[in-house]
Structures are given as C-alpha cells and as structure tokens.
Design an enzyme around this catalytic site. Structure first.
Site, PDB file in Angstrom:
ATOM      1  N   TRP A 447       0.837  -1.197   0.000  1.00  0.00           N
ATOM      2  CA  TRP A 447       0.000   0.000   0.000  1.00  0.00           C
ATOM      3  C   TRP A 447       0.877   1.254   0.000  1.00  0.00           C
ATOM      4  O   TRP A 447       0.661   2.181  -0.775  1.00  0.00           O
ATOM      5  CB  TRP A 447      -0.923   0.001   1.213  1.00  0.00           C
ATOM      6  CG  TRP A 447      -1.872   1.169   1.249  1.00  0.00           C
ATOM      7  CD1 TRP A 447      -3.137   1.220   0.764  1.00  0.00           C
ATOM      8  CD2 TRP A 447      -1.608   2.478   1.804  1.00  0.00           C
ATOM      9  NE1 TRP A 447      -3.694   2.470   0.970  1.00  0.00           N
ATOM     10  CE2 TRP A 447      -2.782   3.258   1.603  1.00  0.00           C
ATOM     11  CE3 TRP A 447      -0.524   3.065   2.445  1.00  0.00           C
ATOM     12  CZ2 TRP A 447      -2.877   4.583   2.025  1.00  0.00           C
ATOM     13  CZ3 TRP A 447      -0.608   4.391   2.854  1.00  0.00           C
ATOM     14  CH2 TRP A 447      -1.783   5.136   2.652  1.00  0.00           C
ATOM     15  N   TYR A 451       1.208   3.791  -3.170  1.00  0.00           N
ATOM     16  CA  TYR A 451       0.733   5.165  -3.003  1.00  0.00           C
ATOM     17  C   TYR A 451       1.845   6.156  -3.343  1.00  0.00           C
ATOM     18  O   TYR A 451       1.602   7.172  -4.011  1.00  0.00           O
ATOM     19  CB  TYR A 451       0.245   5.377  -1.574  1.00  0.00           C
ATOM     20  CG  TYR A 451      -0.375   6.737  -1.327  1.00  0.00           C
ATOM     21  CD1 TYR A 451      -1.732   6.940  -1.526  1.00  0.00           C
ATOM     22  CD2 TYR A 451       0.396   7.813  -0.901  1.00  0.00           C
ATOM     23  CE1 TYR A 451      -2.311   8.186  -1.305  1.00  0.00           C
ATOM     24  CE2 TYR A 451      -0.162   9.066  -0.687  1.00  0.00           C
ATOM     25  CZ  TYR A 451      -1.525   9.243  -0.883  1.00  0.00           C
ATOM     26  OH  TYR A 451      -2.089  10.478  -0.677  1.00  0.00           O
ATOM     27  N   ASP A 467      -7.259  -0.535   0.390  1.00  0.00           N
ATOM     28  CA  ASP A 467      -7.567   0.750   1.010  1.00  0.00           C
ATOM     29  C   ASP A 467      -9.020   0.788   1.483  1.00  0.00           C
ATOM     30  O   ASP A 467      -9.941   0.463   0.730  1.00  0.00           O
ATOM     31  CB  ASP A 467      -7.311   1.873  -0.004  1.00  0.00           C
ATOM     32  CG  ASP A 467      -7.481   3.244   0.606  1.00  0.00           C
ATOM     33  OD1 ASP A 467      -6.542   3.722   1.248  1.00  0.00           O
ATOM     34  OD2 ASP A 467      -8.566   3.827   0.436  1.00  0.00           O
TER      35      ASP A 467
END
Length: 527
Positions: A447, A451, A467
């Site tokens: 994640w 990102y 998410d």
C-alpha cells in the site's frame, strides 16, 4: 492536398500519416504529443495551430520542441508551441527520456551539468546524449536550452522583471547568451517580445498578487494544463490533507512552502475550474522566491502537483466506458491525480498515514513539522516551516516520534534510505526499481510503496485494493468489493492503464466537501 503528395517525415515512434491527419483536423488533444515543422516557412507549431494546413511534402514531425529548434525551426507566434504541456506518453511509458525530461525541467542540467543528469539516470553522459537524440531528436544540452528559452519567454511576456533579471532567473550564463538564444528560437529579441505583449502584463486580474496572502515581490504566472481540468476537486483533495505550517488553503486557492535548490519559497495556486472546453487552459500560480534562479524548478514541481501533463480527454473517454465509473467521470470531467513538490516529503507523509485517519495523520505530521522542520519567514499567513528533510528525520530517535514504535522505526529507516540514496524519488529512477527498493525496507508494504509511486513518481496505473476508502466508495456505489476488486487488480486489470485516476474518482465520493467559500480566507482549512 492531393493524394500524390510526398508523405511527411517523422522520427521513429511517430506515424507521419497519422500525425498529418491530426494536423488536418487541428485536434488540440495532441498538443504536446508531437510538434509540426514546415520547411517552406522555417516555423514549428502545435498540431492544433489555426494557420493554413501545409502540404504534406513540406512537413516534418518532431518528438519535442527542442528537436524542432535543433533542426533550425523557430516557434510559431500564433499557437506558441513552446508553451505546450509535456507529452502524456512520458508519464504513461515512464521511459528514460521521460525521466530525463522531468529532471531537465527541474533544472538539473543547469545545476549539475550533463554528467549530473546522466549519473541520476544511471548512464554515461555519452550514452544518455545518444539515447535522447534517438528518442527526442535532441541531446540534454539542447533540451535544457529549450527549457531556458521557454522560461525566458514566459517571464518576458508575463512579468515586469528587468530583462537582466529574466536572464538570471531562466538560467542563462550571461545576458549575451540570453539575447542570442531568444533571437535564435523566436526570431525576435527579448525587447521585441516584451513590446508585443500589450499594455497590461498577463497574469494580473484574477491571479494578481494579494498582499494579505502573498509575500512582497511575488510573481504571478499562468501554467498551461489540458482541459477539462477539475480544479475544485483537486483543491478539495489538497485541502483535506493540509499540514499546518507547511500548507494552507482558502476559497479557490491552495498555498504551501517550497524547499528549493537555492532558497526557500512559497506558491499559491488558484484552483477555480478553468474553461472546460477542449484544448489548453491555464492555472494561475503566485510564486514567492528567495532566489529567482529557482523559478524553473518551482514551476516544474507545481506542474507535477497539478498533474498538468495528463491527457484528460483520453483518460475520461476510456474510464467513461465502464458502467461503474461512467457516472463518476461525467460528474468530474478532467479529474487529476494530485502529484507532489517533493518526493521524500510524500513518502514520509505516506508512512505517517499508515492505518490512521487523514485527520490523525495531519495532526501527527504537524507535530513533526514543528519539531524537526526548518522555520522560515514567508510573509504568508499560515506558512511557517519547510517540511523536515529526510537526513534530519533519519537522525531522530524513533522512540521520540508521535506514533507507534514500529511505525517510527519504519519512518526513520525509510528516511535513512532516502538520505543515503538507496531509495530515490526524484523521477530519475525506473518506477519498478523504486518500488522494489521501498518494499525491501522493514515496515514498508505494498500500500505504501504503491501510493508513493502514484503521488511521487506519477505512475498513472496504480490501484490500492486494500484501502478502506476504496472499499467504502465501492459499497456506497452499490458494488460488492469482493466481486469487483479481483477484476481491477493484476496486469491488464479493469480500468488499466489509468487506474490511478479511477482510484481518485472513487476517493472523490468519500472526501468531505469543501467548506463554505465565504469563510475567512486567512484561516487555514479545517476539513
């Protein structure tokens, strides 16, 4: 034109027949994808130039404005091809040429020379020059010269700066070099360009400097963006993530500090939606700079933040064909993926935000800014600090950070990797290599790495299936995440190759609305 005309010429990667059809149609969506040069006039243009379409036998196509300039052509005075946004192919392909262009635009060649640029990209100067010549038709020095010429023209025509200051700000070694380059590229002297602009300086009006919001001596520029441009949605995202001390926002605008190569600076961008029609619009940006030499770097970083090089028409058309995204695209045409002005800052903020709310992450980050950021005097209400640098945070005891110990250790470890160059977020390294380097660090998972790739490296095809905001958005749209998400993830998944924009459309449904525009403009947002 007749069918017996000799076909136009184009470098590898550009289909000359397809390019010529675009020129015939004057399609503005291809502005910045390629440039058209006409042998009989010695001029190069945007594909959308309103001038009469030349015969195919007289036309050549170029992969960059610098390539056209290197071939001896000067910029058209009607369509201003030197002001076109960068090609969207640079972002989609993330090629070495694209990464080089980003670094050149940030002023790396001016500060470090061709060897410095080559070192950042992992090539020898000779190999890089050959590679850029093959892909873009011009070497790094010619590309840097084109960037300086464009910056100079912008300052000549849109400011009242003395021409000697313009030469200094644009990165020229001397006024003589400045005068000769402008004459070579635009077939006019700097004084002639300034005399043609009219009585008023573009950039006055709506984007004029405000004494209550901008520092003394602030400079207003208009940054080109492709339309449609969902400025209000971009403002909503930035305002929702504002970190006090470093950022502030108000009705129709967002401002922040900038840690620039020569001196600290600030910028305030006006994010009212521009003309939604096809073509290129402008976003007004008010810069406060401690050193004018930082202007090109500041402009490039703000353009990254605005995702100004995106091609929204292509992205919207693709995502708008999906039954889930179609109503979202229709409601927010031209939605952008917010970028960043500093990759290291984005990475730090991402780690701070792991498994906490946005409001909680803002509070923690603001405390870190006060404790470890450099205090600066900006003259702008609410902007008091630069974001802490990676080398500073790398020396901090993780136990003293206002977060769980494991996350603090992960943050300090990441900052050490950034400070030592083991992880680089300057867009000079291939995205896959950066992702692998981040995942090798303790406490950095997919994640976080993805990102950062989306925000710091401009990756247009990132999706975050774990998410919570994505899952809440899908549920709010009446979709079952367990059914839809497997269709989205993986190579060639649904919504590829613009899954980053699809992600922003989903998040836009759960981000709180902007506050009342009649609120006090001097008080930072409290969303």
């Amino acid at each position: 034109m007749t069918t017996t005309d000799e076909p136009p010429a184009a470098p590898d990667g550009l289909d000359p027949q397809a390019c010529y059809r675009v020129v015939e149609s004057r399609d503005p969506r291809f502005d910045g994808v390629f440039w058209t040069a006409v042998r009989t006039t010695g001029i190069y243009c945007r594909p959308s130039c309103p001038a009469r379409t030349p015969a195919a036998r007289n036309v050549t196509f170029h992969a960059s404005a610098a390539a056209a300039q290197a071939a001896g052509y000067r910029a058209c005075r009607r369509c201003r091809p030197d002001a076109s946004p960068g090609s969207p192919d640079w972002d989609v392909a993330a090629t070495t040429a694209g990464r080089a262009m980003r670094l050149i635009a940030d002023g790396v060649v001016d500060r470090e020379g061709v060897p410095g640029l080559a070192g950042r990209l992992g090539y020898t100067p000779r190999h890089l020059t050959r590679l850029l010549g093959d892909e873009l038709g011009a070497g790094p020095l010619a590309l840097a010269r084109a960037r300086r010429a464009q910056t100079a023209r912008t300052l000549v025509e849109r400011t009242d700066l003395p021409l000697t200051d313009v030469a200094h700000a644009a990165g020229f070694a001397s006024v003589r070099q400045f005068n000769q380059t402008v004459l070579d590229v635009y077939a006019a002297t700097p004084g002639e360009l300034r005399s043609r602009r009219g009585r008023t300086v573009p950039g006055g009006g709506r984007g004029a400097v405000r004494e209550d919001l901008d520092p003394p001596g602030a400079l207003t520029l208009r940054l080109p963006v492709r339309t449609p441009f969902a400025g209000r949605e971009l403002l909503g995202f930035l305002a929702y993530h504002v970190v006090p001390g470093v950022e502030t926002a108000g009705p129709g605008w967002y401002a922040r500090t900038l840690d620039l190569p020569h001196a600290p600076g600030t910028v305030r961008v006006l994010l009212d939606d521009p003309d939604p029609g096809p073509g290129t619009a402008t976003v007004e940006a008010v810069f406060g700079l401690g050193d004018l030499r930082d202007l090109p770097a500041a402009v490039e970083r703000v353009r990254r933040m605005l995702d100004a090089d995106a091609d929204p028409a292509v992205v919207d058309r693709h995502l708008g064909e999906d039954d889930v995204l179609a109503p979202l695209v229709a409601a927010r045409p031209g939605l952008r993926v917010p970028g960043q002005v500093d990759g290291d800052e984005t990475a730090v903020r991402t780690v701070v935000g792991q498994q906490v709310s946005v409001v909680g992450a803002r509070t923690v980050t603001a405390r870190m800014v006060q404790a470890h950021g450099r205090a600066v005097t900006t003259g702008v209400p609410g902007l008091t600090h630069l974001f802490p640098r990676a080398d500073v945070l790398a020396a901090v005891d993780p136990e003293t950070l206002p977060m769980p110990r494991a996350r603090g250790r992960a943050l300090v470890g990441l900052c050490a990797a950034l400070a030592e160059g083991r992880v680089r977020l300057d867009r000079g390294v291939a995205r896959a290599d950066t992702r692998a380097a981040m995942l090798a660090l303790k406490g950095i998972g997919p994640w976080t790495a993805d990102y950062v790739a989306m925000r710091a490296l401009g990756d247009p095809d990132v999706f975050l299936p774990t998410d919570i905001g994505v899952r809440n958005a899908l549920s709010g749209l009446g979709q079952d995440p367990a059914t839809l998400l497997p269709q989205v993830t993986g190579d060639g998944g649904r919504w590829a190759p613009w899954r980053s924009t699809a992600l922003m459309h989903l998040w836009a449904t759960v981000i709180p609305a902007l506050p009342d525009p009649d609120r006090d403009p001097d008080r930072p947002e409290e969303t």
